[in-house]
Design a protein around this motif. Structure first.
Motif, short mmCIF file in Angstrom:
data_model
loop_
_atom_site.label_atom_id
_atom_site.label_comp_id
_atom_site.label_asym_id
_atom_site.label_seq_id
_atom_site.Cartn_x
_atom_site.Cartn_y
_atom_site.Cartn_z
N HIS A 5 0.83 -1.21 0.00
CA HIS A 5 0.00 0.00 0.00
C HIS A 5 0.87 1.26 0.00
N VAL A 6 1.90 1.29 0.84
CA VAL A 6 2.82 2.43 0.91
C VAL A 6 3.56 2.57 -0.40
N CYS A 7 3.96 1.45 -0.97
CA CYS A 7 4.69 1.47 -2.24
C CYS A 7 3.79 2.01 -3.34
N ASN A 8 2.54 1.56 -3.38
CA ASN A 8 1.60 2.05 -4.39
C ASN A 8 1.32 3.54 -4.21
N PHE A 9 1.21 3.96 -2.94
CA PHE A 9 0.98 5.37 -2.65
C PHE A 9 2.12 6.22 -3.20
N HIS A 10 3.33 5.79 -2.91
CA HIS A 10 4.51 6.53 -3.38
C HIS A 10 4.63 6.47 -4.89
N GLN A 11 4.28 5.32 -5.45
CA GLN A 11 4.31 5.19 -6.90
C GLN A 11 3.27 6.12 -7.53
N ASP A 12 2.07 6.18 -6.95
CA ASP A 12 1.04 7.09 -7.45
C ASP A 12 1.51 8.54 -7.34
N LYS A 13 2.11 8.86 -6.20
CA LYS A 13 2.62 10.22 -5.99
C LYS A 13 3.71 10.54 -7.03
N TYR A 14 4.59 9.54 -7.27
CA TYR A 14 5.66 9.73 -8.26
C TYR A 14 5.06 10.00 -9.65
N ILE A 15 4.06 9.17 -10.03
CA ILE A 15 3.43 9.32 -11.35
C ILE A 15 2.74 10.68 -11.44
N GLU A 16 2.04 11.08 -10.39
CA GLU A 16 1.37 12.38 -10.38
C GLU A 16 2.38 13.52 -10.48
N THR A 17 3.46 13.39 -9.73
CA THR A 17 4.52 14.41 -9.77
C THR A 17 5.18 14.44 -11.14
N LYS A 18 5.40 13.27 -11.71
CA LYS A 18 6.01 13.18 -13.04
C LYS A 18 5.10 13.86 -14.07
N LYS A 19 3.79 13.63 -13.97
CA LYS A 19 2.84 14.28 -14.88
C LYS A 19 2.88 15.80 -14.72
N GLN A 20 2.95 16.24 -13.47
CA GLN A 20 3.02 17.69 -13.20
C GLN A 20 4.30 18.28 -13.80
N VAL A 21 5.40 17.57 -13.63
CA VAL A 21 6.69 18.03 -14.18
C VAL A 21 6.60 18.12 -15.69
N MET A 22 6.02 17.09 -16.33
CA MET A 22 5.89 17.09 -17.78
C MET A 22 4.98 18.23 -18.24
N SER A 23 3.91 18.45 -17.49
CA SER A 23 3.00 19.54 -17.83
C SER A 23 3.72 20.89 -17.69
N LEU A 24 4.48 21.04 -16.62
CA LEU A 24 5.23 22.28 -16.41
C LEU A 24 6.30 22.46 -17.48
N GLU A 25 6.94 21.38 -17.90
CA GLU A 25 7.94 21.46 -18.97
C GLU A 25 7.29 21.91 -20.27
N THR A 26 6.10 21.36 -20.55
CA THR A 26 5.36 21.74 -21.76
C THR A 26 5.00 23.22 -21.70
N GLU A 27 4.50 23.66 -20.57
CA GLU A 27 4.16 25.08 -20.40
C GLU A 27 5.41 25.95 -20.53
N PHE A 28 6.51 25.49 -19.96
CA PHE A 28 7.77 26.24 -20.05
C PHE A 28 8.21 26.38 -21.51
N GLU A 29 8.10 25.29 -22.28
CA GLU A 29 8.46 25.33 -23.69
C GLU A 29 7.56 26.31 -24.45
N LYS A 30 6.28 26.31 -24.15
CA LYS A 30 5.36 27.25 -24.78
C LYS A 30 5.74 28.69 -24.44
N ILE A 31 6.08 28.90 -23.18
CA ILE A 31 6.49 30.25 -22.75
C ILE A 31 7.78 30.67 -23.47
N GLN A 32 8.71 29.73 -23.61
CA GLN A 32 9.95 30.04 -24.33
C GLN A 32 9.67 30.42 -25.78
#
Length: 116
Positions: A5-32
């Motif tokens: 359960h803890v591993c899945n929680f952290h994995q979900d958090k990692y995936i969510e964070t990774k998605k946020q990072v990718m979204s922020l990178e996309t936004e950053f590229e658009k801003i550039q």
């Protein structure tokens, strides 16, 4: 199971964070991209502004030259008007002299004819 359960929680958090990072990178590229476009437009506007300023300077110089030329032409016109007036007066004097001369010539002719 708790560990899973803890591993899945952290994995979900990692995936969510990774998605946020990718979204922020996309936004950053658009801003550039938007920043590059804005910089390009600014550069183009600066070039156009400089060309406009040069044109204004050229037109200002042309206007000054035209004002000087106008002033000279006005002076020449006044001088020509004065010369024309003088020429008309002189022409009238010559016409008067010619009329007197013709009258005198007619008198001389009459006197000559009478004496013959």
């Amino acid at each position: 199971m708790y560990a899973d359960h803890v591993c899945n929680f952290h994995q979900d958090k990692y995936i969510e964070t990774k998605k946020q990072v990718m979204s922020l990178e996309t936004e950053f590229e658009k801003i550039q991209v938007a920043l590059q476009q804005s910089q390009s437009q600014a550069s183009s506007l600066e070039t156009r502004l400089q060309a406009s300023q040069e044109l204004v300077q050229s037109l200002t110089t042309d206007m000054e030259g035209l004002r000087e030329e106008r002033s000279q032409l006005e002076g020449s016109e006044a001088q020509l008007q004065e010369t024309l007036t003088t020429a008309r007066q002189r022409c009238a004097e010559v016409e008067n002299d010619l009329a007197r001369t013709q009258t005198q010539l007619q008198l001389v002719t009459k006197v000559s004819t009478v004496n013959i």
